[in-house]
Scaffold this motif. Structure first.
Motif: not given
Length: 229
Positions: A107-133
């Protein structure tokens, strides 16, 4: 003393964090999504960080700087080894959903996390995965209160998490930078019904207003019993 030391051009830095990872002395850290030389005396001037930078934002310069202090570097390493520090390397998982193997029998559930880090304080401002997200900004407790959090809220979204009461910060400035620098399609805020979670909702709304962007915002409130209000 005058010596050779690294120089970081923040205008070229994309916030990937590879240089911070490559710097074994801990001289480089990520500050507001940009690489920064934290201490001159931690930089040995050998330049292990230069070849890993994908944007050529790092170079050498000769200037007045404190001498390399190996003892201070070792003391800092020992402190981090005992859990008093450390950084997060920003990364996307090949730009696609990285799903863990699902064991249907267990009964395990798949993770759908696509990136790291996830903490707001640690997230880079210009990470490419933000565009169109489509972005999910979630209060820390929501994933514990709502059992099907990955499938219901995270799937298809870039996830950022935080708790303004624990962090004792106003996230609006960091979120304003992210919303201004990237083409954000929408923002979903997952918060708890408790009053202190109002801080994360306020920060998102304030950041959208500050960015001047027309970004749709949806607020989802989760009860302490795990229900959606």
């Amino acid at each position: 003393m005058k010596r050779k030391i690294i120089k970081i051009d923040e205008s070229k830095c994309n916030g990937c964090g590879l240089c911070a990872q490559a710097c074994h002395e801990g001289a480089i850290g990520m500050v507001n999504g940009k690489a920064k030389l934290l201490r001159d005396d931690y930089c040995d001037g050998l330049g292990d960080c230069l070849p890993v930078c994908p944007t050529n934002a790092i170079s050498f310069e000769e200037r007045e700087a404190a001498a390399y202090d190996e003892a201070a570097v070792m003391a800092n390493k020992n402190k981090h080894a005992h859990g008093h520090g450390g950084g997060c390397l920003s990364q996307a998982f090949n730009g696609t959903m990285k799903k863990q193997a699902v064991n249907s029998d267990a009964g395990e559930i798949a993770s759908v996390l696509t990136h790291w880090p996830v903490q707001i304080k640690l997230a880079p401002v210009n990470a490419p995965y933000f565009n169109g997200a489509d972005i999910l900004i979630a209060a820390d407790c929501t994933a514990y209160a709502f059992g099907d959090f990955h499938r219901k809220f995270m799937d298809g979204k870039i996830t950022l998490v935080g708790c303004p009461k624990l962090d004792m910060v106003d996230y609006s400035e960091k979120l304003t930078d992210i919303f201004t620098a990237n083409d954000i399609k929408s923002v979903t805020v997952a918060r708890m019904e408790v009053p202190c979670c109002g801080g994360i909702e306020f920060a998102v709304k304030q950041a959208v207003a500050n960015s001047g962007r027309n970004i749709p915002v949806e607020i989802v409130t989760i009860g302490v019993d795990g229900s959606i209000k």
